[in-house]
Design a protein around this motif. Structure first.
Motif, PDB file in Angstrom:
ATOM      1  N   ALA A 293       2.623   2.084   0.063  1.00  0.00           N
ATOM      2  CA  ALA A 293       2.195   2.571  -1.236  1.00  0.00           C
ATOM      3  C   ALA A 293       2.516   4.062  -1.325  1.00  0.00           C
ATOM      4  CB  ALA A 293       0.696   2.351  -1.421  1.00  0.00           C
ATOM      5  N   GLY A 294       3.043   4.463  -2.471  1.00  0.00           N
ATOM      6  CA  GLY A 294       3.397   5.863  -2.673  1.00  0.00           C
ATOM      7  C   GLY A 294       4.864   6.177  -2.489  1.00  0.00           C
TER       8      GLY A 294
ATOM      9  N   GLY B 223       2.917   1.287  -5.959  1.00  0.00           N
ATOM     10  CA  GLY B 223       1.466   1.226  -5.864  1.00  0.00           C
ATOM     11  C   GLY B 223       1.029   0.055  -5.008  1.00  0.00           C
ATOM     12  N   LEU B 224      -0.226   0.029  -4.632  1.00  0.00           N
ATOM     13  CA  LEU B 224      -0.726  -1.014  -3.742  1.00  0.00           C
ATOM     14  C   LEU B 224      -0.578  -2.406  -4.340  1.00  0.00           C
ATOM     15  CD1 LEU B 224      -3.973   0.159  -1.935  1.00  0.00           C
ATOM     16  CD2 LEU B 224      -1.905  -0.798  -0.923  1.00  0.00           C
TER      17      LEU B 224
ATOM     18  N   LEU C  74       7.807  -5.602  -7.217  1.00  0.00           N
ATOM     19  CA  LEU C  74       8.866  -5.062  -6.354  1.00  0.00           C
ATOM     20  C   LEU C  74       9.984  -6.053  -6.108  1.00  0.00           C
ATOM     21  CD1 LEU C  74       6.999  -3.014  -3.612  1.00  0.00           C
ATOM     22  CD2 LEU C  74       8.120  -2.214  -5.686  1.00  0.00           C
ATOM     23  N   ARG C  75       9.657  -7.332  -5.977  1.00  0.00           N
ATOM     24  CA  ARG C  75      10.709  -8.317  -5.727  1.00  0.00           C
ATOM     25  C   ARG C  75      11.719  -8.314  -6.869  1.00  0.00           C
ATOM     26  NH1 ARG C  75      11.753 -13.863  -6.605  1.00  0.00           N
ATOM     27  NH2 ARG C  75      12.874 -14.813  -4.835  1.00  0.00           N
ATOM     28  N   ALA C  76      11.217  -8.335  -8.096  1.00  0.00           N
ATOM     29  CA  ALA C  76      12.114  -8.313  -9.248  1.00  0.00           C
ATOM     30  C   ALA C  76      12.893  -6.994  -9.303  1.00  0.00           C
ATOM     31  CB  ALA C  76      11.323  -8.514 -10.536  1.00  0.00           C
TER      32      ALA C  76
ATOM     33  N   ALA D  30      -0.597   3.481   2.482  1.00  0.00           N
ATOM     34  CA  ALA D  30       0.166   4.642   2.928  1.00  0.00           C
ATOM     35  C   ALA D  30      -0.150   4.928   4.394  1.00  0.00           C
ATOM     36  CB  ALA D  30      -0.169   5.859   2.069  1.00  0.00           C
ATOM     37  N   GLY D  31       0.900   5.175   5.174  1.00  0.00           N
ATOM     38  CA  GLY D  31       0.734   5.466   6.588  1.00  0.00           C
ATOM     39  C   GLY D  31       0.864   4.268   7.500  1.00  0.00           C
ATOM     40  N   GLU D  32       1.038   3.058   6.931  1.00  0.00           N
ATOM     41  CA  GLU D  32       1.073   1.846   7.740  1.00  0.00           C
ATOM     42  C   GLU D  32       2.471   1.305   7.997  1.00  0.00           C
ATOM     43  OE1 GLU D  32      -1.493  -1.035   5.952  1.00  0.00           O
ATOM     44  OE2 GLU D  32      -3.333  -0.022   6.571  1.00  0.00           O
TER      45      GLU D  32
END
Length: 331
Positions: free
Chosen positions: A91-92, A6-7, A19-21, A126-128
């Protein structure tokens, strides 16, 4: 491993630590402290990896980043020790994909005998980011200063151009997936760590015999040759019929209208070798699992200005100094 990125998953207040963990847990034993550096000059290489698609038939961006960073250090004449890794994640993206990437990094680090010192991650919309981009910084130690450590100052007329592995598999594999041609089922990317191969060559070659080493990467052999010509000031003449290209790769590249000399390649280096030491260097290369297909593809020739010339099978001579016709985003 359910769920999607998620964002806000890069923030520490996200359940599970963000996310890092997540990545640190998934990397497991690949994470560690920097080993003793010993004597020698430190060598750093920072590289950004954007692969389209990032998850492909026989691998993913994770092992491409680890092996690519290790190989950049090895080409510079350094013994790779460790690296750090930063991920930019859309994201996603399914968490199972992120877990797959971490597992790939862990296995690649073990194969390349390097430690992952640190990891970070950030999320974009998303998309970046084409699912995921990776940024690495590799650390190595150069025990000896040598003309082969990424320079072209020792090159002379009559030196031979040697490639360590078949060309074009990486580009053919990825382009086939994008075009839905199906060749990726038989064409391998051949992404491997080359530090041990280059270390053996440097140990066995007589002093001064290995003039220079270049990575054959996203720009193909043509890009490596252009760099060599510009750095040395000499002309390079390459024989098209001598280029090592597997049959299945050639079939795929023909259908894609991509010249093998320009196709993205992984797990391959171009070496400039003194003619009198050619047999020694070839023997060492071919005795290593990642150098079995080492081939002489050309010669350094006199030239008033830097030139790269590809001699075609029909005798035509095509200049390669200008980068023309290379497909965008091969890697």
């Amino acid at each position: 491993m359910a769920g999607h990125v998620g964002l806000h998953d890069d923030h520490d207040d996200v359940p599970g630590g963000g996310l890092r963990a997540f990545l640190m847990d998934a990397l497991g034993t690949a994470l560690g402290r920097c080993p003793p550096l010993g004597e020698g000059a430190l060598e750093l290489r920072t590289v950004t990896y954007v692969v389209d698609p990032p998850f492909f038939g026989d691998g993913d961006i994770g092992h491409v980043a680890v092996f690519g960073t290790v190989n950049e250090l090895a080409v510079a004449g350094a013994h790779p020790l460790a690296l750090s890794l930063s991920a930019v994640v859309e994201a996603g993206l399914p968490l199972r994909r992120l877990g797959q990437l971490a597992d790939s990094v862990r296995r690649a680090a073990r194969a390349a005998d390097v430690i992952v010192l640190d990891v970070d991650a950030r999320v974009v919309r998303a998309g970046e980011a084409d699912q995921v981009h990776l940024h690495t910084t590799g650390l190595g130690v150069r025990r000896q200063v040598s003309p082969a450590a990424g320079t072209a100052t020792g090159i002379g007329v009559g030196d031979r151009l040697v490639v360590s592995a078949p060309l074009g598999g990486f580009g053919a594999h990825l382009l086939s997936i994008r075009a839905a041609l199906g060749h990726e089922g038989v064409v391998t990317t051949d992404c491997v760590p080359l530090a041990s191969l280059l270390a053996r060559v440097r140990e066995a070659a007589p002093s001064g015999a290995l003039r220079a080493v270049y990575t054959v990467g996203r720009g193909g052999l043509a890009s490596a040759l252009r760099t060599c010509a510009r750095e040395s000031g000499f002309g390079l003449r390459v024989d098209e019929e001598a280029l090592p290209v597997r049959y299945e790769t050639q079939v795929a590249l023909d259908e894609l209208a991509v010249d093998p000399v320009r196709a993205a390649t992984a797990g391959c280096v171009c070496l400039v070798v003194a003619a009198e030491s050619l047999d020694t260097v070839l023997a060492v290369l071919r005795a290593h699992p990642y150098g079995r297909d080492a081939t002489v593809v050309g010669t350094v020739v006199p030239a008033g200005t830097p030139t790269v010339e590809l001699v075609r099978a029909d005798g035509r001579r095509d200049p390669l100094l200008a980068d023309a016709g290379a497909p965008a985003r091969l890697a």
